[in-house]
Design a protein around this motif. Structure first.
Motif, PDB file in Angstrom:
ATOM      1  N   UNK A 152       0.816  -1.221   0.000  1.00 41.00           N
ATOM      2  CA  UNK A 152       0.000   0.000   0.000  1.00 41.00           C
ATOM      3  C   UNK A 152       0.850   1.272   0.000  1.00 41.00           C
ATOM      4  N   UNK A 153       2.147   1.126  -0.114  1.00 43.91           N
ATOM      5  CA  UNK A 153       3.010   2.302  -0.231  1.00 43.91           C
ATOM      6  C   UNK A 153       3.620   2.768   1.075  1.00 43.91           C
ATOM      7  N   UNK A 154       3.195   2.213   2.187  1.00 39.52           N
ATOM      8  CA  UNK A 154       3.782   2.600   3.480  1.00 39.52           C
ATOM      9  C   UNK A 154       4.115   1.339   4.289  1.00 39.52           C
ATOM     10  N   UNK A 155       5.025   1.525   5.224  1.00 44.86           N
ATOM     11  CA  UNK A 155       5.390   0.416   6.116  1.00 44.86           C
ATOM     12  C   UNK A 155       4.775   0.721   7.477  1.00 44.86           C
ATOM     13  N   UNK A 156       3.762  -0.041   7.856  1.00 43.23           N
ATOM     14  CA  UNK A 156       3.113   0.189   9.144  1.00 43.23           C
ATOM     15  C   UNK A 156       2.564  -1.127   9.707  1.00 43.23           C
ATOM     16  N   UNK A 157       1.711  -1.012  10.725  1.00 44.58           N
ATOM     17  CA  UNK A 157       1.229  -2.208  11.421  1.00 44.58           C
ATOM     18  C   UNK A 157       0.373  -3.094  10.507  1.00 44.58           C
ATOM     19  N   UNK A 158      -0.198  -2.504   9.474  1.00 44.84           N
ATOM     20  CA  UNK A 158      -0.983  -3.320   8.527  1.00 44.84           C
ATOM     21  C   UNK A 158      -0.106  -4.390   7.877  1.00 44.84           C
ATOM     22  N   UNK A 159       1.167  -4.063   7.693  1.00 47.67           N
ATOM     23  CA  UNK A 159       2.074  -5.037   7.082  1.00 47.67           C
ATOM     24  C   UNK A 159       2.344  -6.205   8.031  1.00 47.67           C
ATOM     25  N   UNK A 160       2.358  -5.895   9.327  1.00 47.47           N
ATOM     26  CA  UNK A 160       2.543  -6.962  10.324  1.00 47.47           C
ATOM     27  C   UNK A 160       1.357  -7.917  10.258  1.00 47.47           C
ATOM     28  N   UNK A 161       0.139  -7.361  10.268  1.00 51.74           N
ATOM     29  CA  UNK A 161      -1.069  -8.205  10.215  1.00 51.74           C
ATOM     30  C   UNK A 161      -1.130  -8.999   8.901  1.00 51.74           C
ATOM     31  N   UNK A 162      -0.728  -8.343   7.830  1.00 48.67           N
ATOM     32  CA  UNK A 162      -0.743  -9.009   6.523  1.00 48.67           C
ATOM     33  C   UNK A 162       0.189 -10.231   6.530  1.00 48.67           C
ATOM     34  N   UNK A 163       1.354 -10.013   7.133  1.00 50.19           N
ATOM     35  CA  UNK A 163       2.352 -11.078   7.187  1.00 50.19           C
ATOM     36  C   UNK A 163       1.876 -12.231   8.075  1.00 50.19           C
ATOM     37  N   UNK A 173      -0.493 -14.145  -0.487  1.00 52.07           N
ATOM     38  CA  UNK A 173       0.966 -13.968  -0.473  1.00 52.07           C
ATOM     39  C   UNK A 173       1.309 -12.486  -0.414  1.00 52.07           C
ATOM     40  N   UNK A 174       2.459 -12.154   0.157  1.00 54.16           N
ATOM     41  CA  UNK A 174       2.869 -10.750   0.195  1.00 54.16           C
ATOM     42  C   UNK A 174       2.897 -10.130  -1.207  1.00 54.16           C
ATOM     43  N   UNK A 175       2.456  -8.890  -1.299  1.00 49.23           N
ATOM     44  CA  UNK A 175       2.494  -8.170  -2.571  1.00 49.23           C
ATOM     45  C   UNK A 175       3.890  -7.560  -2.742  1.00 49.23           C
ATOM     46  N   UNK A 176       4.349  -6.896  -1.673  1.00 52.06           N
ATOM     47  CA  UNK A 176       5.731  -6.438  -1.646  1.00 52.06           C
ATOM     48  C   UNK A 176       6.618  -7.590  -1.182  1.00 52.06           C
ATOM     49  N   UNK A 177       7.816  -7.258  -0.731  1.00 48.31           N
ATOM     50  CA  UNK A 177       8.741  -8.301  -0.296  1.00 48.31           C
ATOM     51  C   UNK A 177       8.475  -8.647   1.166  1.00 48.31           C
ATOM     52  N   UNK A 178       8.065  -9.892   1.410  1.00 53.01           N
ATOM     53  CA  UNK A 178       7.793 -10.325   2.783  1.00 53.01           C
ATOM     54  C   UNK A 178       9.051 -10.660   3.561  1.00 53.01           C
ATOM     55  N   UNK A 179      10.168 -10.757   2.864  1.00 45.95           N
ATOM     56  CA  UNK A 179      11.439 -11.059   3.539  1.00 45.95           C
ATOM     57  C   UNK A 179      12.001  -9.768   4.117  1.00 45.95           C
ATOM     58  N   UNK A 180      11.458  -9.385   5.241  1.00 49.02           N
ATOM     59  CA  UNK A 180      11.786  -8.073   5.823  1.00 49.02           C
ATOM     60  C   UNK A 180      13.199  -8.032   6.389  1.00 49.02           C
ATOM     61  N   UNK A 181      13.665  -9.173   6.934  1.00 46.25           N
ATOM     62  CA  UNK A 181      14.992  -9.171   7.569  1.00 46.25           C
ATOM     63  C   UNK A 181      16.111  -9.596   6.620  1.00 46.25           C
ATOM     64  N   UNK A 182      15.773  -9.852   5.365  1.00 45.24           N
ATOM     65  CA  UNK A 182      16.801 -10.176   4.373  1.00 45.24           C
ATOM     66  C   UNK A 182      17.416 -11.541   4.536  1.00 45.24           C
ATOM     67  N   UNK A 183      16.707 -12.461   5.157  1.00 48.24           N
ATOM     68  CA  UNK A 183      17.259 -13.801   5.377  1.00 48.24           C
ATOM     69  C   UNK A 183      17.132 -14.684   4.146  1.00 48.24           C
ATOM     70  N   UNK A 184      16.302 -14.268   3.214  1.00 50.70           N
ATOM     71  CA  UNK A 184      16.074 -15.085   2.024  1.00 50.70           C
ATOM     72  C   UNK A 184      14.781 -15.874   2.097  1.00 50.70           C
ATOM     73  N   UNK A 185      14.166 -15.941   3.281  1.00 51.37           N
ATOM     74  CA  UNK A 185      12.898 -16.655   3.459  1.00 51.37           C
ATOM     75  C   UNK A 185      11.902 -15.743   4.162  1.00 51.37           C
ATOM     76  N   UNK A 186      10.624 -16.085   4.014  1.00 51.88           N
ATOM     77  CA  UNK A 186       9.577 -15.357   4.754  1.00 51.88           C
ATOM     78  C   UNK A 186       9.134 -16.258   5.904  1.00 51.88           C
ATOM     79  N   UNK A 187       9.462 -15.853   7.110  1.00 52.00           N
ATOM     80  CA  UNK A 187       9.152 -16.661   8.295  1.00 52.00           C
ATOM     81  C   UNK A 187       8.626 -15.754   9.400  1.00 52.00           C
ATOM     82  N   UNK A 188       8.362 -16.378  10.550  1.00 51.53           N
ATOM     83  CA  UNK A 188       7.889 -15.605  11.699  1.00 51.53           C
ATOM     84  C   UNK A 188       8.952 -14.594  12.146  1.00 51.53           C
TER      85      UNK A 188
END
Lengths: 206, 147
Positions: A152-163, A173-188
């Motif tokens: 949605x163009x911003x990084x906020x709590x909605x992204x946490x709920x989405x994830x 599935x994430x629309x943007x990049x769900x790999x927030x920490x750059x580990x290469x995977x999307x995890x908790x």
């Protein structure tokens, strides 16, 4: 006679100084141009890798080493920072022309950034790395900010709920990049990372 | 006083002798190749994403003496200790003889960013009990961060 010796000594000193500083003729390269490892053109580009991340890709290149010397190392830098550090076999370093095989994945880069890609090499006769070739690439702008999981163009709590919805409730599935920490995977871990960033002053998504 | 001095010297000697092999000084574990001839390995490390690095090794050729067959090879990444990053076995019934050039894995090998390594290619033919060192790279450092 004494004057002649003085001129000769000055000439020798000047020639030595010029020989020892080949970088004086090497344009804007960050390392001196090569006396033994010859210039090796590098051709490169920058591609999108995920919605938020980019990679620099370099074509195969051939490094030509002067007779009597052996290639010991090469590296590729992006804006002066090493992205690939490479060493040859200690007992059997290559002689003559050598074409290293291309890496299987690209070099990590930041979308929206312009990079100078520099190929540097060193042979058994060199004390330091020498610039062999360089080019400039412009990485495409990111489609989404890193952390903008719902796009949605911003990084906020909605992204946490989405994830969380995606990971634990079968959500989209994430629309943007769900790999927030750059580990290469999307995890908790990405959920925790984002919560830490948004509410506890933790590091920004990488 | 003398006793303290002796203890100090002993402690320093122990520290020096017990120091682990540094990645700055490649010293592969196994002895050098006998029947499997030396096979140079050239490689390095690159960054593919935040906190994600990969080893890359150029294709290599393993040369085996006549009469014996290649049984296995492995690539070991050394820091202070060695970690096998690729363990490869040939066909049990039809192991290759003569020169053999293995293909390269699709996405290279996982590495830890910011760490200094060297790579060691080790091989074993059907006349060998143990692995032999075939080639060793100089030390290189995996990039620590995305440029």
């Amino acid at each position: 006679m004494r004057t002649g010796q003085g001129f000769r000594a000055f000439g020798v000193a000047l020639a030595t100084a010029l020989l020892l500083q080949p970088s004086a003729f090497a344009g804007t390269a960050t390392t001196p141009m090569q006396p033994n490892v010859f210039a090796s053109p590098i051709h490169a580009g920058c591609k999108t890798f995920t919605a938020s991340r980019c990679q620099v890709w370099a074509d195969p290149f051939t490094i030509s080493v002067a007779a009597g010397n052996r290639l010991t190392a090469l590296r590729i830098t992006l804006n002066g920072v090493t992205a690939y550090d490479y060493k040859t076999d200690l007992s059997n370093p290559p002689v003559g022309n050598y074409t290293p095989s291309p890496v299987k994945l690209g070099f990590a880069a930041r979308c929206g950034v312009t990079y100078t890609v520099n190929l540097q090499g060193r042979d058994s006769g060199d004390a330091t790395f020498l610039s062999l070739g360089s080019t400039t690439v412009a990485c495409p702008a990111p489609t989404y900010l890193i952390g903008d999981v719902n796009g949605d163009g911003v990084v906020n709590v909605s992204d946490v709920f989405y994830l969380i919805n995606f990971l634990f409730a079968g959500g989209p599935e994430p629309i943007g990049d769900g790999d927030v920490n750059g580990s290469g995977d999307v995890t908790v871990s990405d959920v925790f990372y984002l919560v830490n960033d948004l509410f506890a002053g933790g590091p920004a998504p990488v | 006083m003398n006793r303290i001095l002796v203890l100090l010297v002993l402690a320093v000697a122990l520290m020096v002798s017990g120091a682990p092999v540094s990645a700055q000084e490649p010293q592969a574990g196994p002895p050098n190749a006998a029947t499997i001839f030396a096979s140079p390995i050239h490689g390095g490390c690159y960054i593919v994403g935040p906190n994600q690095c990969r080893f890359h090794a150029d294709p290599f050729l393993i040369n085996i003496s006549s009469g014996v067959h290649l049984v296995a090879f492995r690539i070991v990444a050394y820091t202070t200790l060695g970690t096998t990053i690729y363990d490869f076995r040939t066909d049990v019934s039809n192991p290759p003889a003569g020169n053999y050039t293995p293909s390269l894995p699709a996405e290279d090998y996982a590495a830890r960013c910011g760490v200094t390594y060297y790579l060691n290619l080790q091989g074993k033919d059907d006349s060998n009990v143990n692995y032999y060192s075939l080639g060793v790279t100089g030390t290189f450092t995996c990039p620590a961060a995305v440029p």
